[in-house]
Design an enzyme around this catalytic site. Structure first.
Site, mmCIF file in Angstrom:
data_model
loop_
_atom_site.group_PDB
_atom_site.id
_atom_site.type_symbol
_atom_site.label_atom_id
_atom_site.label_comp_id
_atom_site.label_asym_id
_atom_site.label_seq_id
_atom_site.Cartn_x
_atom_site.Cartn_y
_atom_site.Cartn_z
ATOM 1 C CE LYS A 1 -5.650 4.302 2.153
ATOM 2 N NZ LYS A 1 -4.677 5.416 2.328
ATOM 3 C CG PHE B 1 -0.039 -5.910 4.339
ATOM 4 C CD1 PHE B 1 -0.584 -5.117 5.329
ATOM 5 C CD2 PHE B 1 -0.856 -6.886 3.780
ATOM 6 C CE1 PHE B 1 -1.895 -5.264 5.755
ATOM 7 C CE2 PHE B 1 -2.172 -7.061 4.191
ATOM 8 C CZ PHE B 1 -2.690 -6.244 5.175
ATOM 9 C CD GLU C 1 -1.794 7.358 9.178
ATOM 10 O OE1 GLU C 1 -1.253 7.903 8.200
ATOM 11 O OE2 GLU C 1 -2.881 6.742 9.104
ATOM 12 C CG HIS D 1 -2.042 4.267 5.191
ATOM 13 N ND1 HIS D 1 -1.938 4.148 3.827
ATOM 14 C CD2 HIS D 1 -2.220 2.996 5.657
ATOM 15 C CE1 HIS D 1 -2.039 2.878 3.469
ATOM 16 N NE2 HIS D 1 -2.214 2.157 4.568
ATOM 17 C CG HIS E 1 -6.598 0.850 1.429
ATOM 18 N ND1 HIS E 1 -5.651 1.432 0.609
ATOM 19 C CD2 HIS E 1 -5.881 0.163 2.374
ATOM 20 C CE1 HIS E 1 -4.449 1.132 1.037
ATOM 21 N NE2 HIS E 1 -4.566 0.362 2.110
ATOM 22 C CB CYS F 1 -0.928 -0.003 1.207
ATOM 23 S SG CYS F 1 -1.926 -1.505 1.324
#
Length: 423
Positions: free
Chosen positions: A345, A409, A324, A313, A350, A172
């Site tokens: 998002k 990830f 975050e 994010h 996403h 991502c």
């Protein structure tokens, strides 16, 4: 002295807009692009919603015969790249082969595209054909259509670029990392122009099933899709998978000025880091992401207090959002509480590797139009997430510098900083 790198073109294909102005209008209006999945039968799935791009016709941006050779993620990237090149006035007339070449030195024009998963639609179809009828039933172009570097390769072939064509595969974070690599290509002098951003299209039974088994996706609000993506809210229960592509045309300042290009903003800095912690979860301390934020700000020759807006994010997962928040507090110190932070998002879902390019465009539009995109569905803020997340409605104000962060990830972290151009 670092070469200045500027943005001269933008292109987007997303669940909330398939051109820049529609996308910007949707951000200002707090519009959701999340709906029930229509691309496959969700019977037996707990997850039945996604951020799909409705009625996408690649033939608008390329020859249909070319589109048929591409997986959907590559079609999206090619469409966004075509928009961006046209926006930058770098798209030439159609030649005898039916292709439109770039109007700049092809050998000094590069491509860096972020992608996380590749052609999952092709993988899914070919697996079905293989298991039902053996290898002779498979699609002849299975391999070239499924590999992640297909998007960069196809953009190069469509527009005749001869410079380096790279693919970033950092989950991502890939779209954001791609912009960082593009920045370095121009600063080093290897390229004058780089077509860069991210793309993803992974709304397939196999992919959605896999993320569902990870318990990463929202399942509580499938009956009310527009309310499902709710970053930083206590009632969040997972991210909403989406598809899309955001592509920027980046140029050295001298190259852009020499041809009289309109300049939207400066890509002033990039920072990357690795958590070295876990394959799917961020380091609970937030130190990895904070390193990337700090490095991006330093690379931009700015101070933390110079940043007015941070596009988070913000996936709407239980673990990500408070971590975050810690990253932002660690990197910005006391200024974190003066910073406007939001997750777009909440509106477009996403888009995996496509997120970095799409959210970079959100930052540039925020600078251009003087507004802070909202975090919609933020009805009950999580006490652990105590920053100003621009809840539910866009806010307006002058923005000189904005940053966008992506976490992938594997512990990949990438951050880019854009500033108002003052050349």
């Amino acid at each position: 002295m670092k070469k200045k790198v500027v943005v001269t073109g933008m292109g987007i294909v997303s669940p909330i807009g398939c051109n820049i102005e529609d996308f910007g209008a949707a951000l200002k209006a707090g519009k959701s692009g999340i709906s029930e999945i229509t691309s496959f039968d969700t019977t037996g799935f707990d997850v039945t919603i996604a951020g799909e791009i409705k009625d996408f016709d690649p033939g608008i941006w390329m020859e249909k015969k070319e589109a048929r050779k591409m997986a959907r993620f590559s079609q999206l990237a090619a469409a966004a790249a075509s928009q961006a090149l046209k926006d930058a006035n770098l798209l030439g007339e159609t030649d005898d082969d039916g292709k439109r070449r770039v109007k700049c030195n092809a050998e000094k024009t590069g491509i860096v595209i972020g992608n996380g998963i590749g052609g999952f639609d092709i993988v899914h179809e070919s697996y079905k054909k293989f298991f039902n009828g053996g290898p002779k039933r498979m699609l002849p172009l299975t391999v070239p259509m499924m590999i992640p570097n297909e998007a960069a390769g196809n953009i190069s072939m469509l527009f005749g670029t001869k410079g380096p064509a790279y693919t970033q595969v950092t989950a991502c974070a890939a779209g954001t990392d791609a912009l960082g690599q593009a920045l370095d290509l121009i600063r080093s002098g290897r390229c004058d122009v780089v077509i860069s951003g991210g793309t993803e299209s992974a709304i397939t039974p196999f992919s959605v099933g896999g993320f569902q088994m990870l318990k990463a996706l929202s399942v509580k609000r499938c009956a009310d899709p527009a309310k499902a993506s709710r970053p930083f809210d206590t009632d969040r229960d997972g991210f909403v998978i989406a598809e899309g592509s955001g592509i920027l045309i980046l140029e050295s300042e001298e190259h852009a000025k020499a041809r009289g290009a309109e300049i939207y903003a400066e890509l002033a800095g990039y920072g990357g880091s690795a958590d070295a912690f876990h394959i799917t979860s961020p380091d609970p301390s937030g130190c990895g992401g904070a390193i990337a934020i700090k490095n991006a700000i330093i690379d931009a020759d700015l101070k933390p207090e110079d940043i007015q807006y941070y596009n988070a994010h913000g996936t709407s997962t239980e673990i990500n959002d408070p971590v975050e928040t810690k990253m932002i507090k660690t990197a910005f110190g006391d200024h974190a509480y003066k910073l406007k932070v939001s997750s777009t998002k909440s509106m477009h879902g996403h888009c995996i590797a496509g997120a970095g390019g799409i959210e970079a465009i959100a930052c540039i539009l925020a600078i251009r139009d003087g507004f802070y995109p909202p975090t919609i569905n933020l009805d009950n803020p999580d006490p652990q997430c105590d920053l100003d997340y621009v809840p539910n409605k866009a806010q307006y104000g002058k923005i000189n510098a904005a940053a966008s962060g992506s976490l992938g990830f594997g512990g990949h972290n990438g951050v880019v900083v854009f500033t108002k151009y003052s050349g």
